[in-house]
Design an enzyme around this catalytic site. Structure first.
Site, PDB file in Angstrom:
ATOM      1  N   GLY A  40      24.004  19.719 -51.578  1.00  0.00           N
ATOM      2  CA  GLY A  40      23.055  20.099 -52.626  1.00  0.00           C
ATOM      3  C   GLY A  40      23.018  19.182 -53.826  1.00  0.00           C
ATOM      4  O   GLY A  40      22.533  19.581 -54.897  1.00  0.00           O
ATOM      5  N   SER A  41      23.484  17.929 -53.691  1.00  0.00           N
ATOM      6  CA  SER A  41      23.416  17.036 -54.862  1.00  0.00           C
ATOM      7  C   SER A  41      21.952  16.737 -55.214  1.00  0.00           C
ATOM      8  O   SER A  41      21.626  16.534 -56.382  1.00  0.00           O
ATOM      9  CB  SER A  41      24.193  15.741 -54.619  1.00  0.00           C
ATOM     10  OG  SER A  41      23.581  14.949 -53.638  1.00  0.00           O
ATOM     11  N   ASN A  42      21.072  16.745 -54.234  1.00  0.00           N
ATOM     12  CA  ASN A  42      19.652  16.539 -54.537  1.00  0.00           C
ATOM     13  C   ASN A  42      19.035  17.764 -55.215  1.00  0.00           C
ATOM     14  O   ASN A  42      18.143  17.625 -56.057  1.00  0.00           O
ATOM     15  CB  ASN A  42      18.871  16.167 -53.269  1.00  0.00           C
ATOM     16  CG  ASN A  42      19.044  14.693 -52.935  1.00  0.00           C
ATOM     17  OD1 ASN A  42      18.518  13.824 -53.622  1.00  0.00           O
ATOM     18  ND2 ASN A  42      19.818  14.414 -51.889  1.00  0.00           N
ATOM     19  N   MET A 118      18.671  20.209 -42.607  1.00  0.00           N
ATOM     20  CA  MET A 118      19.033  19.574 -41.341  1.00  0.00           C
ATOM     21  C   MET A 118      18.458  20.321 -40.135  1.00  0.00           C
ATOM     22  O   MET A 118      19.067  20.337 -39.065  1.00  0.00           O
ATOM     23  CB  MET A 118      20.563  19.437 -41.236  1.00  0.00           C
ATOM     24  CG  MET A 118      21.197  18.698 -42.397  1.00  0.00           C
ATOM     25  SD  MET A 118      20.367  17.149 -42.826  1.00  0.00           S
ATOM     26  CE  MET A 118      21.438  15.987 -42.040  1.00  0.00           C
ATOM     27  N   ARG A 119      17.293  20.913 -40.279  1.00  0.00           N
ATOM     28  CA  ARG A 119      16.612  21.571 -39.166  1.00  0.00           C
ATOM     29  C   ARG A 119      15.243  20.937 -38.957  1.00  0.00           C
ATOM     30  O   ARG A 119      14.611  20.499 -39.939  1.00  0.00           O
ATOM     31  CB  ARG A 119      16.391  23.078 -39.444  1.00  0.00           C
ATOM     32  CG  ARG A 119      17.615  23.870 -39.827  1.00  0.00           C
ATOM     33  CD  ARG A 119      18.731  23.865 -38.831  1.00  0.00           C
ATOM     34  NE  ARG A 119      18.355  24.305 -37.494  1.00  0.00           N
ATOM     35  CZ  ARG A 119      19.120  24.132 -36.420  1.00  0.00           C
ATOM     36  NH1 ARG A 119      20.288  23.522 -36.533  1.00  0.00           N
ATOM     37  NH2 ARG A 119      18.712  24.555 -35.242  1.00  0.00           N
ATOM     38  N   ASN A 135      10.087  15.756 -47.939  1.00  0.00           N
ATOM     39  CA  ASN A 135      11.446  15.566 -47.389  1.00  0.00           C
ATOM     40  C   ASN A 135      12.078  14.306 -47.967  1.00  0.00           C
ATOM     41  O   ASN A 135      11.378  13.337 -48.277  1.00  0.00           O
ATOM     42  CB  ASN A 135      11.359  15.412 -45.868  1.00  0.00           C
ATOM     43  CG  ASN A 135      12.715  15.237 -45.218  1.00  0.00           C
ATOM     44  OD1 ASN A 135      13.678  15.947 -45.553  1.00  0.00           O
ATOM     45  ND2 ASN A 135      12.829  14.292 -44.295  1.00  0.00           N
ATOM     46  N   HIS A 137      14.991  11.411 -47.016  1.00  0.00           N
ATOM     47  CA  HIS A 137      15.739  10.919 -45.855  1.00  0.00           C
ATOM     48  C   HIS A 137      16.520   9.665 -46.267  1.00  0.00           C
ATOM     49  O   HIS A 137      15.982   8.791 -46.952  1.00  0.00           O
ATOM     50  CB  HIS A 137      14.766  10.590 -44.723  1.00  0.00           C
ATOM     51  CG  HIS A 137      15.462  10.172 -43.471  1.00  0.00           C
ATOM     52  ND1 HIS A 137      16.122  11.064 -42.648  1.00  0.00           N
ATOM     53  CD2 HIS A 137      15.622   8.950 -42.901  1.00  0.00           C
ATOM     54  CE1 HIS A 137      16.655  10.406 -41.633  1.00  0.00           C
ATOM     55  NE2 HIS A 137      16.378   9.124 -41.760  1.00  0.00           N
TER      56      HIS A 137
HETATM   57  C1  GAR Z   1      20.814  13.358 -48.295  1.00  0.00           C
HETATM   58  O1  GAR Z   1      21.361  12.072 -48.216  1.00  0.00           O
HETATM   59  C2  GAR Z   1      19.499  13.438 -47.559  1.00  0.00           C
HETATM   60  O2  GAR Z   1      18.781  12.247 -47.602  1.00  0.00           O
HETATM   61  C3  GAR Z   1      19.965  13.736 -46.159  1.00  0.00           C
HETATM   62  O3  GAR Z   1      21.017  14.653 -46.330  1.00  0.00           O
HETATM   63  C4  GAR Z   1      21.682  14.371 -47.563  1.00  0.00           C
HETATM   64  C5  GAR Z   1      21.832  15.660 -48.345  1.00  0.00           C
HETATM   65  O4  GAR Z   1      22.605  15.444 -49.479  1.00  0.00           O
HETATM   66  N1  GAR Z   1      18.919  14.281 -45.360  1.00  0.00           N
HETATM   67  C6  GAR Z   1      18.769  14.020 -44.070  1.00  0.00           C
HETATM   68  O5  GAR Z   1      19.520  13.309 -43.440  1.00  0.00           O
HETATM   69  C7  GAR Z   1      17.562  14.688 -43.418  1.00  0.00           C
HETATM   70  N2  GAR Z   1      17.158  13.993 -42.247  1.00  0.00           N
HETATM   71  P1  GAR Z   1      22.766  16.585 -50.581  1.00  0.00           P
HETATM   72  O6  GAR Z   1      23.080  17.892 -49.823  1.00  0.00           O
HETATM   73  O7  GAR Z   1      23.900  16.149 -51.421  1.00  0.00           O
HETATM   74  O8  GAR Z   1      21.479  16.712 -51.348  1.00  0.00           O
END
Ligand code: GAR
Length: 223
Positions: A40-42, A118-119, A135, A137
């Protein structure tokens, strides 16, 4: 040999400049749902951009699918309602997405942001929110779609990778690109060190991309 290149200069020259706050000013406060599966850092980056006035939005709800996801406690800290919709309780992806859409409608969401979701999503979600699902990525799409994008970039021995924010379409990790940021790969990078630098860029571009997407919608509506 140490780092592949030794000064900050090549790195700085790869980083796309920030859009100005004026350029990204939205007339209306948009209602966001964040969908996340893990850390969840994003989520946190979007919450901070809102708090500091960089993004005119409100996170109305967090939807998470994994009971142990750290993002849940982040939502709690930011006083955002968190709704667990566990994919394991659904036989079909479509039924899982139907439950998600129900929650999104309940919170009267304008934009859905998949921030580490991740779904694989289905037409059920995309038809309910056409061109309104975003999204992030961890690669420069269309390279390295799917899982393990950071590892794949290292395995391919590319010299530059990065991150992409895009509008979601049915095919996994595809759809119109909103913003990308490049990150150079250093000789001694591991998946962890590289992902950490990619994430710095993710946190910078995700709020800007949300604003850009909403701005383009505002312009279409006012035409
Ligand atoms: C992020 O790096 C995002 O780009 C990736 O998961 C991570 C989640 O980080 N997403 C994918 O790979 C989707 N295909 P976070 O939980 O710290 O936000």
């Amino acid at each position: 040999m140490g780092k592949e290149f030794d000064s900050d200069r090549p790195i700085a020259s790869l980083i796309s400049p920030d859009r100005s706050s004026e350029e990204l000013q939205l007339n209306k406060t948009i209602k966001l749902a964040i969908m996340a599966s893990g850390n969840g850092s994003n989520f946190e980056a979007v919450a901070k951009a809102i708090e500091t006035g960089k993004l005119n939005a409100e996170i109305k709800v967090l939807i998470y699918n994994n009971p142990d996801a750290k993002v849940r406690s982040r939502a709690e800290k930011w006083q955002v309602p968190a709704v667990l919709i566990n994919h394991k309780e659904f036989k079909k992806r479509q039924d899982f997405d139907r439950a998600i859409v129900e929650t999104l409608k309940e919170y009267q969401i304008d934009w859905v942001v998949m921030a580490g979701w991740m779904r694989v999503v289905t037409e059920v979600l995309l038809q309910a929110f056409p061109n309104r699902v975003i999204n992030i990525h961890p690669s420069l799409l269309p390279s390295f779609r799917g899982l393990r994008a950071v590892e794949k970039a290292l395995e391919a021995k590319v010299k530059i990778t990065g991150c992409t924010v895009h509008i979601v379409s049915l095919e996994v990790d595809s759809g119109p690109i909103l913003i990308q940021a490049a990150v150079p790969i250093l000789i001694d990078d591991t998946p962890e060190t590289l992902h950490a630098r990619v994430q710095i860029e993710e946190h910078r571009i995700l709020p800007q991309a949300i604003a850009l997407a909403a701005l383009s919608q505002e312009k279409q509506v006012s035409k």
